[in-house]
Scaffold this motif. Structure first.
Motif, short mmCIF file in Angstrom:
data_model
loop_
_atom_site.label_atom_id
_atom_site.label_comp_id
_atom_site.label_asym_id
_atom_site.label_seq_id
_atom_site.Cartn_x
_atom_site.Cartn_y
_atom_site.Cartn_z
N ASP A 161 -4.63 7.82 2.83
CA ASP A 161 -4.30 6.80 3.82
C ASP A 161 -3.20 5.84 3.37
O ASP A 161 -2.74 5.01 4.15
N SER A 162 -2.79 5.93 2.10
CA SER A 162 -1.67 5.09 1.67
C SER A 162 -0.33 5.66 2.12
O SER A 162 0.67 4.95 2.11
N TYR A 163 -0.31 6.91 2.50
CA TYR A 163 0.94 7.51 2.99
C TYR A 163 1.19 7.06 4.42
O TYR A 163 1.19 7.86 5.36
N LEU A 164 1.39 5.77 4.59
CA LEU A 164 1.43 5.18 5.93
C LEU A 164 2.56 5.73 6.78
O LEU A 164 2.47 5.76 8.00
N SER A 165 3.67 6.15 6.14
CA SER A 165 4.81 6.57 6.95
C SER A 165 4.89 8.09 7.06
O SER A 165 5.80 8.62 7.67
N LEU A 191 -11.61 -5.50 22.27
CA LEU A 191 -11.46 -6.14 23.58
C LEU A 191 -12.75 -6.01 24.38
O LEU A 191 -13.24 -6.98 24.97
N LEU A 192 -13.32 -4.81 24.36
CA LEU A 192 -14.54 -4.57 25.13
C LEU A 192 -15.69 -5.45 24.67
O LEU A 192 -16.47 -5.93 25.47
N ALA A 193 -15.79 -5.65 23.35
CA ALA A 193 -16.86 -6.50 22.83
C ALA A 193 -16.82 -7.86 23.53
O ALA A 193 -17.85 -8.49 23.73
N ASP A 212 4.01 11.45 8.77
CA ASP A 212 3.57 11.71 10.14
C ASP A 212 2.12 12.16 10.25
O ASP A 212 1.44 11.82 11.21
N VAL A 250 2.78 5.18 -3.10
CA VAL A 250 2.99 6.62 -3.05
C VAL A 250 4.38 7.03 -2.55
O VAL A 250 4.72 8.19 -2.61
N LYS A 261 7.77 2.88 10.79
CA LYS A 261 6.47 3.54 10.96
C LYS A 261 5.33 2.67 10.43
O LYS A 261 4.18 2.84 10.83
N LEU A 262 5.64 1.78 9.53
CA LEU A 262 4.63 0.84 9.05
C LEU A 262 4.36 -0.27 10.07
O LEU A 262 3.52 -1.13 9.86
N ARG A 264 -3.24 7.22 12.50
CA ARG A 264 -3.34 5.77 12.42
C ARG A 264 -3.02 5.12 13.77
O ARG A 264 -3.64 4.14 14.18
N GLN A 277 0.83 -1.21 0.00
CA GLN A 277 0.00 0.00 0.00
C GLN A 277 0.87 1.26 0.00
O GLN A 277 0.66 2.17 -0.80
N TYR A 280 0.41 8.91 9.97
CA TYR A 280 0.89 7.98 11.01
C TYR A 280 0.31 8.32 12.39
O TYR A 280 -0.17 7.43 13.11
N PHE A 308 -2.89 -10.36 26.96
CA PHE A 308 -4.14 -10.32 26.20
C PHE A 308 -5.18 -9.45 26.89
O PHE A 308 -5.99 -8.79 26.26
#
Lengths: 436, 245
Positions: free
Chosen positions: B103-107, B127-129, B109, A353, A363-364, B115, A349, B112, B232
């Motif tokens: 949202d593809s720019y995961l890295s 967890l609560l569920a 900031d 980009v 960071k991933l 996210r 993903q 990030y 857990f």
């Protein structure tokens, strides 16, 4: 006998069944009903042994006509016996569910009177839950080996998952420890369930409203370490179960000595690490595109306990590395130690980009502890002084970072189990010098 | 230093985003009133929640970025993180610039930071569920008190209304004094002022005992591993767990 006693006995006898998964079913609640399955499954608690509790995992009865040597419920074992009535079981399930203790029921049973009789009892309880209580939560039921075909097929209409436990991975082992069971009696119900599921899928294709048949698929369990069967044999068996019987899951259960019999091995503790390695390998088969012969062969029929199967494979196949993170395809990424399904997807993903560097990988959420020996980013290795690239030193580095604890444990175990005499001497010394 | 101070509602936050976009003076922080620590260096603008502005921001996010982006900022808001407001503004500015691929720019900031918060909220919600425990009260209401790290109780309405469709229930966020109520037809949120002790149904303790017994006997004693258990199920959630008392 009161209900609390019954729960005690009948869940105690069910606890060696590993499966507690409530996933794979999308059964929806009905009008005026109770219960709704969650396709991803939900854990409701974790027992002090760290295992997830998702279902009310319980036996209908623990009085058994069989005498399987490894089993806690064998007829020759002197343990308290109990049985539910369908009413009690239904009431318990509903009341636990309403309080959100559980996701549903996992019903199993010892063989009471006959396989058919037992299967009928299970079916009766489950039918009550679905039809009278309008319960639409998750139900996993055991198909009793030897039970009539129509009974098993009828049961499949009401449950989300069905399983038959193979327990012992070979015919010789069965003969040795469970002489009343045969391979055929176990495989037959698995075949029935499989064809039921396939037939149901075809029906669903034609009529969307066709009733469901075991929508969560079937699973089984193998005991690890009660017999001499090696990892290769076990993994081959799992692989063929996934391929030929479309199983959703094979569970592995480290053998815990519940009885002593000359045919059973004496072990100091359950082989938990071996069980863990088999689970890792099982994941590699199901989600990573590996096959069993890549992981093990006749010369090396068992996993290295110190090294996870994927790292082991990568070190043996070092010529396939390093892999360039910005170019490798999905399945190549999946073969890098330390990169899992989620990480590989994220890399794909983010690559759309960005050109990824090592900082980006962090960071991933990608852990570089293992991966760094096997990848490059923009053509460069991880910036670390003298990163090893030959198999032997990679292995050493991995063990150094990862397995020091394991080694300590191993030494403790092997030291005391190999030289029990020494332990006694040490103990004596300690007692004399007052160190204890 | 310019602070935008909003009323703590999601509408208020979206209004602040709107204003930040159209005022020249860009805020350094966007904080809810109840979480605002004053100091004399801070210039402040109080944001009046405005349904119309909020709706415009909402529509723009969905049309120009994505539905996911909308969920993301709502989750980030529910994290109650001290920088959530400004993280959201930065994320949206970036999103409006690059569009639905944001949202593809995961890295990056700006993505990030959001996210990371979303992951935490999603985890707690899952967890609560599982670990919410209803207690049946004398008046036939199923009552579940909880104390959560993030404001996640409000995300559980659909989940429990679907499965407990035929029972009246309340999930009570004890820390934030509100509840998720369900009356067999719909669920809604409302403040809770608990002024009397809860009285259990006569059968309640019986089922709690059965559950505790089950929990004990399902444990394999040869495999005891408390660390794995609390990995857990972190200890901070044990207070209202019947089996952990």
């Amino acid at each position: 006998m009161n209900l609390i006693e019954k729960i005690k006995i009948l869940s105690d006898s069910a606890k060696y069944d590993v499966s507690c998964s409530s996933s794979g079913s999308n059964r929806k609640n009905k009008k005026g009903g109770i219960g709704n399955a969650a396709p991803s499954g939900i854990c409701h608690s974790w027992a002090p042994d760290g295992r997830c509790i998702s279902l009310l995992k319980i036996l209908f009865t623990n009085s058994c006509i069989y005498d399987c040597k490894y089993c806690v419920n064998r007829s020759s074992n002197d343990v308290p016996r109990a049985s539910f009535t369908p009413d009690e079981l239904v009431n318990l399930t509903i009341n636990f569910y309403r309080r959100n203790y559980i996701e549903g029921l996992f019903l199993s049973s010892a063989i009471c009177i006959s396989p058919d009789h037992t299967m009928e009892l299970l079916l009766k309880s489950i039918k009550r839950l679905r039809e009278e209580e309008n319960f639409n939560g998750y139900i996993h039921v055991k198909a009793i080996p030897g039970a009539n075909k129509t009974l098993i097929e009828e049961t499949g209409k009401y449950v989300d998952r069905m399983s038959v436990n193979i327990e012992l991975p070979s015919s010789q082992s069965l003969k040795l420890l469970a002489p009343q069971k045969t391979k055929e009696s176990i495989i037959k119900p698995m075949g029935l369930i499989k064809s039921g599921i396939i037939q149901n899928q075809e029906e669903k294709h034609k009529f969307k409203s066709a009733p469901q048949f075991v929508p969560g698929g079937q699973s089984t369990q193998l005991i690890i370490g009660a017999t001499k069967d090696n990892d290769l044999k076990i993994l081959k068996l799992s692989e063929s179960l996934y391929h030929s019987y479309n199983l959703k899951r094979v569970y592995y259960s480290a053998y815990i000595p519940v009885s002593s019999h000359p045919n059973l091995p004496t072990i100091s503790g359950p082989p938990l690490l071996r069980e863990h390695r088999l689970y890792q390998a099982d994941w590699l088969l199901r989600f990573y595109g590996f096959n069993s012969s890549e992981l093990l062969n006749e010369e090396n029929p068992n996993f290295d306990e110190l090294l996870d199967p994927k790292s082991g494979w990568a070190i043996r196949n070092i010529d396939k590395f390093p892999v360039e993170i910005n170019k490798a395809d999905y399945f190549t990424l999946l073969r890098v130690p330390g990169i899992g399904v989620k990480s590989a997807q994220r890399i794909l993903q983010a690559r759309k980009v960005t050109v990824l560097g090592f900082d980006d990988l962090k960071k991933l959420g990608i852990v570089l502890k293992r991966a760094k020996y096997f990848i490059t980013c923009k053509g460069k290795y991880f910036p670390q002084r003298s990163i090893p690239t030959n198999p032997a030193s990679i292995k050493d580095s991995l063990l150094l970072e990862d397995n020091i604890k394991v080694r300590e444990n191993m030494e403790q175990l092997s030291f005391f189990t190999l030289f029990p005499g020494i332990m006694a001497v040490n103990e004596n010394i300690a007692r004399i010098s007052g160190e204890l | 230093m310019l602070y935008y101070i909003y009323d703590g509602t999601f509408d208020g936050l979206l209004t602040a985003i709107y204003d930040a976009y159209y005022e020249k003076d860009s805020p350094e922080q966007i904080v809810p009133l109840n979480n605002f620590v004053d100091n004399f260096l801070i210039r402040r603008i109080y944001i009046q929640a405005d349904a119309e502005k909020s709706r415009k921001v909402h529509d723009a996010i969905i049309n120009k970025i994505s539905k996911d982006a909308m969920t993301n900022i709502m989750y980030a808001y529910l994290s109650e993180h001290e920088n959530a407001g400004i993280f959201i503004l930065d994320y949206l500015r970036f999103g409006f610039k690059v569009g639905k691929i944001a949202d593809s720019y995961l890295s990056d900031d700006r993505v990030y930071n959001i996210r990371r918060l979303v992951t935490k909220i999603t985890r707690e919600k899952q967890l609560l569920a599982g670990i919410i425990r209803f207690r049946l009260l004398q008046n036939n209401i199923y009552y579940a008190p909880i104390e959560t790290q993030y404001n996640t109780a409000c995300l559980l309405g659909d989940h429990f209304a679907d499965r407990m469709a035929d029972q009246v229930f309340v999930i009570h966020d004890v820390k934030r004094n509100y509840g998720v109520f369900y009356d067999k037809t719909k669920w809604f949120m409302s403040d809770i002022e608990l002024n009397a002790d809860v009285v259990f149904h006569e059968k309640e303790l019986f089922y709690q005992e059965l559950w505790k017994q089950y929990f004990e006997s399902i444990t394999i004693k040869d495999r005891i591993n408390p660390k794995l258990q609390s990995n857990f199920m972190p200890k901070k959630y044990w207070k209202y767990l019947i089996e952990m008392k």
